[in-house]
Scaffold this active site. Structure first.
Site, short mmCIF file in Angstrom:
data_model
loop_
_atom_site.label_atom_id
_atom_site.label_comp_id
_atom_site.label_asym_id
_atom_site.label_seq_id
_atom_site.Cartn_x
_atom_site.Cartn_y
_atom_site.Cartn_z
N HIS A 71 -10.24 -6.04 -2.28
CA HIS A 71 -8.87 -6.19 -1.77
C HIS A 71 -8.90 -6.47 -0.28
CE1 HIS A 71 -9.99 -1.93 -1.72
NE2 HIS A 71 -9.25 -1.81 -0.64
N PHE A 72 -7.87 -7.18 0.14
CA PHE A 72 -7.69 -7.51 1.55
C PHE A 72 -6.42 -6.82 2.03
CE2 PHE A 72 -10.22 -10.87 -0.26
CZ PHE A 72 -11.22 -11.05 0.70
N HIS A 73 -6.57 -6.00 3.07
CA HIS A 73 -5.41 -5.35 3.67
C HIS A 73 -4.77 -6.32 4.66
CE1 HIS A 73 -6.75 -1.07 2.80
NE2 HIS A 73 -7.90 -1.70 2.66
N GLN A 90 -14.47 1.83 1.68
CA GLN A 90 -13.83 1.34 0.45
C GLN A 90 -13.66 2.51 -0.52
OE1 GLN A 90 -15.90 -1.82 -1.63
NE2 GLN A 90 -14.14 -2.25 -2.95
N ASN A 113 -12.58 -3.57 3.33
CA ASN A 113 -13.65 -2.58 3.38
C ASN A 113 -14.56 -2.81 2.17
OD1 ASN A 113 -12.42 -1.37 5.64
ND2 ASN A 113 -11.06 -0.19 4.31
N ASP A 160 0.86 -1.18 0.00
CA ASP A 160 0.00 0.00 0.00
C ASP A 160 0.90 1.24 0.00
OD1 ASP A 160 -1.82 2.13 0.96
OD2 ASP A 160 -3.20 0.48 1.37
N ILE A 161 0.59 2.20 -0.89
CA ILE A 161 1.47 3.39 -0.94
C ILE A 161 1.11 4.44 0.11
CG2 ILE A 161 2.47 3.30 -3.27
CD1 ILE A 161 0.22 5.27 -4.11
P1 5GP Z 1 -9.75 0.94 0.75
O1 5GP Z 1 -9.85 2.31 1.37
O2 5GP Z 1 -10.49 0.91 -0.58
O3 5GP Z 1 -10.13 -0.19 1.65
O4 5GP Z 1 -8.24 0.72 0.45
C1 5GP Z 1 -7.57 1.21 -0.66
C2 5GP Z 1 -6.11 1.26 -0.32
O5 5GP Z 1 -5.40 1.45 -1.53
C3 5GP Z 1 -5.75 2.40 0.61
O6 5GP Z 1 -5.14 1.88 1.78
C4 5GP Z 1 -4.79 3.26 -0.21
O7 5GP Z 1 -3.74 3.72 0.57
C5 5GP Z 1 -4.31 2.29 -1.28
N1 5GP Z 1 -3.99 2.92 -2.56
C6 5GP Z 1 -4.68 3.90 -3.19
N2 5GP Z 1 -4.11 4.19 -4.38
C7 5GP Z 1 -3.04 3.35 -4.50
C8 5GP Z 1 -2.06 3.17 -5.53
O8 5GP Z 1 -2.06 3.81 -6.57
N3 5GP Z 1 -1.11 2.21 -5.30
C9 5GP Z 1 -1.09 1.47 -4.15
N4 5GP Z 1 -0.12 0.55 -4.03
N5 5GP Z 1 -2.00 1.62 -3.16
C10 5GP Z 1 -2.97 2.55 -3.34
#
Ligand code: 5GP
Length: 144
Positions: free
Chosen positions: A103-105, A97, A90, A34-35
């Site tokens: 996706h799974f963190h 989300q 999420n 995650d970035i």
């Molecule tokens: P969500 O909030 O949908 O559960 O998680 C999305 C995750 O993707 C977030 O933790 C966010 O930091 C990560 N993320 C968003 N854009 C990018 C990207 O371009 N590259 C990577 N590696 N992670 C991303």
């Protein structure tokens, strides 16, 4: 195999149109850092076949993600020295989300890190629990 919409960020990462730091890669899943990590080593696992959420994913893709999580969690823990991990997915904007790609963190956790992921609840009333269990049972029956 379902393709993500052309502008989907994780779809673009999978196709190599956007860079990512890969940590694992197989026929059915891809995992990368995650970035905007909640902790160093924060990793994301996605199926290669696109789905928005757990509910609309193919069972075989969910199984593949679980298999990858099983392999990766000990490796992430060893690499980071974490004492535990949170595995989080999420589902839906209301749940936080932000990317429309299942996706799974894997979030590395330390005993004293104070990350605000564990939200305390309050004790529920037994009648309310019974009513809710019945409502969910009814929904399940309507689904099948
Ligand atoms: P969500 O909030 O949908 O559960 O998680 C999305 C995750 O993707 C977030 O933790 C966010 O930091 C990560 N993320 C968003 N854009 C990018 C990207 O371009 N590259 C990577 N590696 N992670 C991303």
């Amino acid at each position: 195999m379902r393709e993500a919409p052309a502008d989907n960020v994780f779809g673009r990462i999978l196709r190599g149109e956007l860079p990512s730091f890969a940590v694992y890669n197989d026929e059915h899943t891809y995992a990368f850092l995650d970035i905007f990590p909640s902790a160093p080593g924060h990793t994301l696992v996605i199926p290669r076949s696109w789905a928005s959420t757990v509910a609309d994913a193919r069972p075989q893709d969910l199984a593949a993600c679980m298999h990858t999580l099983q392999r990766l969690i000990p490796a992430v823990m060893k690499a980071t020295g974490a004492h535990g991990v949170n595995v989080v997915s999420n589902n839906g904007p209301a749940a936080g989300q932000t990317i429309d790609y299942l996706h799974f963190h894997i979030v590395p956790r330390f005993s004293d890190d104070r990350l605000a992921l564990n939200v305390p609840g309050s004790a529920a009333d037994a009648d309310a629990l019974a009513e809710m269990a019945a409502a969910i049972h009814r929904s399940l029956l309507e689904q099948s």
